[in-house]
Design a protein around this motif. Sequence first.
Motif, PDB file in Angstrom:
ATOM      1  N   VAL A  19       0.853  -1.188   0.000  1.00 54.46           N
ATOM      2  CA  VAL A  19       0.000   0.000   0.000  1.00 54.46           C
ATOM      3  C   VAL A  19       0.889   1.237   0.000  1.00 54.46           C
ATOM      4  O   VAL A  19       1.641   1.467   0.934  1.00 54.46           O
ATOM      5  CB  VAL A  19      -0.929   0.006   1.226  1.00 54.46           C
ATOM      6  N   ASN A  20       0.801   2.009  -1.068  1.00 55.07           N
ATOM      7  CA  ASN A  20       1.482   3.298  -1.190  1.00 55.07           C
ATOM      8  C   ASN A  20       0.410   4.371  -1.266  1.00 55.07           C
ATOM      9  O   ASN A  20      -0.748   4.071  -1.570  1.00 55.07           O
ATOM     10  CB  ASN A  20       2.356   3.332  -2.446  1.00 55.07           C
ATOM     11  N   PRO A  21       0.740   5.626  -1.023  1.00 58.77           N
ATOM     12  CA  PRO A  21      -0.274   6.682  -1.141  1.00 58.77           C
ATOM     13  C   PRO A  21      -0.863   6.713  -2.561  1.00 58.77           C
ATOM     14  O   PRO A  21      -0.153   6.931  -3.538  1.00 58.77           O
ATOM     15  CB  PRO A  21       0.496   7.965  -0.843  1.00 58.77           C
ATOM     16  N   GLY A  22      -2.154   6.441  -2.674  1.00 61.04           N
ATOM     17  CA  GLY A  22      -2.833   6.479  -3.964  1.00 61.04           C
ATOM     18  C   GLY A  22      -2.667   5.244  -4.824  1.00 61.04           C
ATOM     19  O   GLY A  22      -3.142   5.222  -5.960  1.00 61.04           O
ATOM     20  N   LEU A  23      -1.992   4.183  -4.335  1.00 64.10           N
ATOM     21  CA  LEU A  23      -1.764   2.995  -5.162  1.00 64.10           C
ATOM     22  C   LEU A  23      -1.687   1.746  -4.297  1.00 64.10           C
ATOM     23  O   LEU A  23      -1.032   1.730  -3.258  1.00 64.10           O
ATOM     24  CB  LEU A  23      -0.455   3.153  -5.947  1.00 64.10           C
ATOM     25  N   VAL A  24      -2.384   0.699  -4.742  1.00 61.43           N
ATOM     26  CA  VAL A  24      -2.314  -0.609  -4.081  1.00 61.43           C
ATOM     27  C   VAL A  24      -1.795  -1.608  -5.105  1.00 61.43           C
ATOM     28  O   VAL A  24      -2.307  -1.682  -6.232  1.00 61.43           O
ATOM     29  CB  VAL A  24      -3.698  -1.051  -3.548  1.00 61.43           C
ATOM     30  N   ASN A  38      -8.581   6.279  -4.569  1.00 60.37           N
ATOM     31  CA  ASN A  38      -9.084   7.632  -4.372  1.00 60.37           C
ATOM     32  C   ASN A  38      -8.708   8.148  -2.979  1.00 60.37           C
ATOM     33  O   ASN A  38      -8.481   7.367  -2.056  1.00 60.37           O
ATOM     34  CB  ASN A  38     -10.611   7.601  -4.532  1.00 60.37           C
ATOM     35  N   ASP A  39      -8.685   9.460  -2.823  1.00 57.93           N
ATOM     36  CA  ASP A  39      -8.362  10.069  -1.529  1.00 57.93           C
ATOM     37  C   ASP A  39      -9.488   9.908  -0.513  1.00 57.93           C
ATOM     38  O   ASP A  39      -9.301  10.223   0.663  1.00 57.93           O
ATOM     39  CB  ASP A  39      -8.074  11.565  -1.699  1.00 57.93           C
ATOM     40  N   ALA A  61     -17.698   9.272  -0.169  1.00 58.65           N
ATOM     41  CA  ALA A  61     -16.750   8.423   0.554  1.00 58.65           C
ATOM     42  C   ALA A  61     -17.360   7.050   0.810  1.00 58.65           C
ATOM     43  O   ALA A  61     -16.670   6.025   0.722  1.00 58.65           O
ATOM     44  CB  ALA A  61     -16.339   9.069   1.864  1.00 58.65           C
ATOM     45  N   GLY A  62     -18.653   6.998   1.105  1.00 62.43           N
ATOM     46  CA  GLY A  62     -19.328   5.710   1.308  1.00 62.43           C
ATOM     47  C   GLY A  62     -19.371   4.877   0.040  1.00 62.43           C
ATOM     48  O   GLY A  62     -19.195   3.663   0.068  1.00 62.43           O
ATOM     49  N   ALA A  63     -19.601   5.550  -1.090  1.00 67.43           N
ATOM     50  CA  ALA A  63     -19.626   4.839  -2.371  1.00 67.43           C
ATOM     51  C   ALA A  63     -18.233   4.308  -2.719  1.00 67.43           C
ATOM     52  O   ALA A  63     -18.083   3.166  -3.179  1.00 67.43           O
ATOM     53  CB  ALA A  63     -20.132   5.758  -3.472  1.00 67.43           C
ATOM     54  N   ALA A  64     -17.215   5.129  -2.506  1.00 68.44           N
ATOM     55  CA  ALA A  64     -15.849   4.706  -2.805  1.00 68.44           C
ATOM     56  C   ALA A  64     -15.394   3.605  -1.854  1.00 68.44           C
ATOM     57  O   ALA A  64     -14.598   2.739  -2.236  1.00 68.44           O
ATOM     58  CB  ALA A  64     -14.903   5.901  -2.706  1.00 68.44           C
TER      59      ALA A  64
END
Length: 179
Positions: A19-24, A38-39, A61-64
């Motif tokens: 897990v990196n910021p913005g990327l898995v 997503n943020d 945020a709930g949808a994401a």
Amino acid sequence: MSKIGKLPVAIPAGVTITVNPGLVTVKGPKGELKEKINDLVTVEVKGTELLVKPVNESKNAGAAHGLYRNLIHNMVVGVTEGFTKTLVITGVGYRAEVKGKELVMNLGYSSDFIAVIPEGLTVTADAAGKVTITGSSKQLVGEFSAQIRKLRAPEPYKGKGIRYETEVIRRKVGKTGVK
């Protein structure tokens, strides 16, 4: 909070998740998959589970939350088991064969269709008219099979065309000939 998002993603043996910021990034026996995150959600690995949490209580945020949990789960399943879709080609003279990195199909038109097989997919075609598409990315397998099916969608009168193996074609009765 999303019902699906609350569920933890189990990490099987042989799979590593970075897990990196913005990327898995998910690595496993069948390959490596990456997904931008997503943020609106945070992803953290705790032991043999991965948790996705929303940043706040907003609707987006709930949808994401549920979306990214399911995308990561599909990546884990893809690198361990893989995904498969089977297409059935029905019709007189309709056939498909794999030549190198191309799928060549004769679908009743004057010329053959040639589809370039994307990197990361394995395609096999047998004489009975079955085309099997296998890969580690669920999105790539589904998209390629949908593109192939779209070339000659099944028609309702004779059932000729390309259909999914589990798809049921609703057949129509043709003209009756009554005066």
